[in-house]
Write an enzyme that holds these catalytic residues in place. Structure first.
Site, PDB file in Angstrom:
ATOM      1  N   TYR A 147      11.977   3.687  -2.568  1.00  0.00           N
ATOM      2  CA  TYR A 147      12.468   2.958  -1.388  1.00  0.00           C
ATOM      3  C   TYR A 147      12.950   1.555  -1.780  1.00  0.00           C
ATOM      4  O   TYR A 147      14.025   1.108  -1.363  1.00  0.00           O
ATOM      5  CB  TYR A 147      11.325   2.886  -0.379  1.00  0.00           C
ATOM      6  N   LYS A 151      16.635  -0.249  -1.237  1.00  0.00           N
ATOM      7  CA  LYS A 151      16.795  -1.437  -0.389  1.00  0.00           C
ATOM      8  C   LYS A 151      17.330  -2.629  -1.194  1.00  0.00           C
ATOM      9  O   LYS A 151      18.044  -3.475  -0.661  1.00  0.00           O
ATOM     10  CB  LYS A 151      15.468  -1.766   0.309  1.00  0.00           C
TER      11      LYS A 151
HETATM   12  N1  CAA Z   1      -1.519  -3.312  -4.892  1.00  0.00           N
HETATM   13  C1  CAA Z   1      -2.398  -2.976  -5.882  1.00  0.00           C
HETATM   14  N2  CAA Z   1      -3.109  -1.848  -5.862  1.00  0.00           N
HETATM   15  C2  CAA Z   1      -2.950  -1.028  -4.824  1.00  0.00           C
HETATM   16  C3  CAA Z   1      -2.056  -1.321  -3.772  1.00  0.00           C
HETATM   17  C4  CAA Z   1      -1.335  -2.520  -3.838  1.00  0.00           C
HETATM   18  N3  CAA Z   1      -0.477  -2.873  -2.864  1.00  0.00           N
HETATM   19  N4  CAA Z   1      -2.114  -0.318  -2.881  1.00  0.00           N
HETATM   20  C5  CAA Z   1      -3.000   0.590  -3.361  1.00  0.00           C
HETATM   21  N5  CAA Z   1      -3.507   0.148  -4.529  1.00  0.00           N
HETATM   22  C6  CAA Z   1      -4.498   0.803  -5.352  1.00  0.00           C
HETATM   23  C7  CAA Z   1      -5.716   1.131  -4.513  1.00  0.00           C
HETATM   24  O1  CAA Z   1      -6.590   0.020  -4.439  1.00  0.00           O
HETATM   25  C8  CAA Z   1      -6.317   2.285  -5.267  1.00  0.00           C
HETATM   26  O2  CAA Z   1      -7.012   1.787  -6.384  1.00  0.00           O
HETATM   27  P1  CAA Z   1      -8.456   2.357  -6.746  1.00  0.00           P
HETATM   28  O3  CAA Z   1      -8.262   3.828  -6.945  1.00  0.00           O
HETATM   29  O4  CAA Z   1      -8.824   1.621  -7.982  1.00  0.00           O
HETATM   30  O5  CAA Z   1      -9.299   2.043  -5.551  1.00  0.00           O
HETATM   31  C9  CAA Z   1      -5.103   3.028  -5.814  1.00  0.00           C
HETATM   32  O6  CAA Z   1      -4.042   2.050  -5.810  1.00  0.00           O
HETATM   33  C10 CAA Z   1      -4.717   4.182  -4.979  1.00  0.00           C
HETATM   34  O7  CAA Z   1      -4.495   3.728  -3.629  1.00  0.00           O
HETATM   35  P2  CAA Z   1      -4.540   4.692  -2.392  1.00  0.00           P
HETATM   36  O8  CAA Z   1      -5.933   5.235  -2.223  1.00  0.00           O
HETATM   37  O9  CAA Z   1      -3.905   4.052  -1.209  1.00  0.00           O
HETATM   38  O10 CAA Z   1      -3.644   5.882  -2.983  1.00  0.00           O
HETATM   39  P3  CAA Z   1      -2.875   6.984  -2.261  1.00  0.00           P
HETATM   40  O11 CAA Z   1      -2.299   7.853  -3.319  1.00  0.00           O
HETATM   41  O12 CAA Z   1      -3.691   7.605  -1.178  1.00  0.00           O
HETATM   42  O13 CAA Z   1      -1.688   6.207  -1.502  1.00  0.00           O
HETATM   43  C11 CAA Z   1       0.246   4.909  -1.253  1.00  0.00           C
HETATM   44  C12 CAA Z   1      -0.800   5.449  -2.255  1.00  0.00           C
HETATM   45  C13 CAA Z   1       1.022   6.080  -0.662  1.00  0.00           C
HETATM   46  C14 CAA Z   1       1.201   4.036  -2.045  1.00  0.00           C
HETATM   47  C15 CAA Z   1      -0.481   4.135  -0.147  1.00  0.00           C
HETATM   48  O14 CAA Z   1      -1.232   3.117  -0.740  1.00  0.00           O
HETATM   49  C16 CAA Z   1       0.498   3.510   0.824  1.00  0.00           C
HETATM   50  O15 CAA Z   1       0.994   4.178   1.714  1.00  0.00           O
HETATM   51  N6  CAA Z   1       0.773   2.208   0.653  1.00  0.00           N
HETATM   52  C17 CAA Z   1       1.680   1.498   1.537  1.00  0.00           C
HETATM   53  C18 CAA Z   1       3.038   1.436   0.934  1.00  0.00           C
HETATM   54  C19 CAA Z   1       3.899   0.658   1.892  1.00  0.00           C
HETATM   55  O16 CAA Z   1       3.723  -0.539   2.096  1.00  0.00           O
HETATM   56  N7  CAA Z   1       4.860   1.327   2.488  1.00  0.00           N
HETATM   57  C20 CAA Z   1       5.696   0.674   3.446  1.00  0.00           C
HETATM   58  C21 CAA Z   1       6.073   1.662   4.503  1.00  0.00           C
HETATM   59  S1  CAA Z   1       6.897   0.878   5.840  1.00  0.00           S
HETATM   60  C22 CAA Z   1       8.395   0.535   5.238  1.00  0.00           C
HETATM   61  O17 CAA Z   1       8.782   0.903   4.174  1.00  0.00           O
HETATM   62  C23 CAA Z   1       9.279  -0.293   6.128  1.00  0.00           C
HETATM   63  C24 CAA Z   1       9.684  -1.533   5.439  1.00  0.00           C
HETATM   64  O18 CAA Z   1      10.829  -1.636   5.057  1.00  0.00           O
HETATM   65  C25 CAA Z   1       8.735  -2.624   5.300  1.00  0.00           C
END
Ligand code: CAA
Length: 240
Positions: A147, A151
């Site tokens: 993504y 962008k």
């Molecule tokens: N920075 C550092 N580490 C991170 C992190 C971050 N931002 N996010 C997650 N992690 C780490 C977690 O702490 C975890 O570490 P541990 O295993 O050591 O605890 C590891 O990464 C895995 O994290 P999750 O349990 O969340 O893993 P997952 O596989 O279930 O999900 C993900 C991963 C899909 C990326 C999920 O974290 C997520 O959805 N994140 C949000 C991403 C985001 O901001 N998307 C924006 C959508 S809205 C949009 O896109 C509109 C726009 O323009 C703004």
């Protein structure tokens, strides 16, 4: 005669707010959507804005759809490339399909939306191209290599189009919304979302209408000297 505006992904989320705002500003508006017929029908019933269904990732469908809109409403003066999807995953688990779907819709979709309209805008010596990018194209985001790439690509598109279009009265600008209260952001796991909100100095998500007002500003006839720029609307979450 009213100017004609087209908003891709214009029946839901930020796009719906943009369509409504442009209508309120006096534009003849067409909104496209990809799949959700019920949402599109409800949107048309509520707003009177006509919706058209096609996949922005497909050049031929886009060209045909745009030609139909122009046959119905007249030449498109303002194009808002808003349609976008997420397929979030950490890079080590991101699949080729997740990469490609996002590239096709969010990046190639902008090409497919603007390119068929470009020569007409050049001939008429007027055009407004507005691309909805994202804060995550500016700063990157954990879980969004696909993504964020699209962008960031949007910003390259508008900076280049601006230089090509300026002599023809065409502007191309991007808006980088921060986290806005839409289904897309609500799909982020709650714990992650709360942590994101805690990093927004405004202390809240943005509203779709706060992006729509940026679009109206850039679309205006007297906005011609604003060209190749990026408006950030993110509650002070990130500065470039
Ligand atoms: N920075 C550092 N580490 C991170 C992190 C971050 N931002 N996010 C997650 N992690 C780490 C977690 O702490 C975890 O570490 P541990 O295993 O050591 O605890 C590891 O990464 C895995 O994290 P999750 O349990 O969340 O893993 P997952 O596989 O279930 O999900 C993900 C991963 C899909 C990326 C999920 O974290 C997520 O959805 N994140 C949000 C991403 C985001 O901001 N998307 C924006 C959508 S809205 C949009 O896109 C509109 C726009 O323009 C703004």
């Amino acid at each position: 005669m009213a100017r004609v505006a087209l908003v891709t992904g214009g029946s839901r989320g930020i796009g719906a707010a943009i369509s409504k705002k442009l209508k309120a500003e006096g534009y003849d508006v067409a909104a496209t959507y990809a799949g959700n017929d019920d949402a599109a029908a409800a949107f048309t019933a509520e707003t009177g804005i006509k919706t058209y269904k096609w996949n922005v990732g497909d050049y031929d469908s886009s060209s045909e759809g745009l030609a139909k809109v122009e046959a119905d409403l007249g030449p498109i003066d303002v194009v808002v490339a808003n349609a976008g999807i997420t397929r979030d995953a950490p890079f080590h688990r991101m699949t080729k399909e997740q990469w490609q779907e996002v590239i096709d819709t969010n990046l190639t979709g902008v090409f497919n939306t603007v390119h068929p309209l470009w020569n007409g805008m050049r001939e008429r010596k007027f055009g407004r191209v507005i691309v909805i990018s994202s804060i995550n194209g500016q700063k990157g985001q954990f879980g969004q290599v696909n993504y964020a790439a699209t962008k960031a690509g949007d910003l390259g598109i508008v900076k280049s189009l601006a230089q090509e279009g300026a002599r023809f009265g065409i502007t191309a600008n991007a808006i980088c919304p921060g986290y806005i209260a839409t289904e897309m952001v609500m799909a982020v796991p709650e714990k992650v979302r709360e942590s994101i909100i805690s990093g927004i100095p405004a202390g809240r998500l943005g509203e779709p209408e706060e992006i729509a007002r940026c679009v109206a500003f850039l679309a205006a006839d007297d906005a011609e000297f604003i060209n190749g720029s990026t408006i950030s609307a993110n509650g002070a979450q990130f500065f470039v």
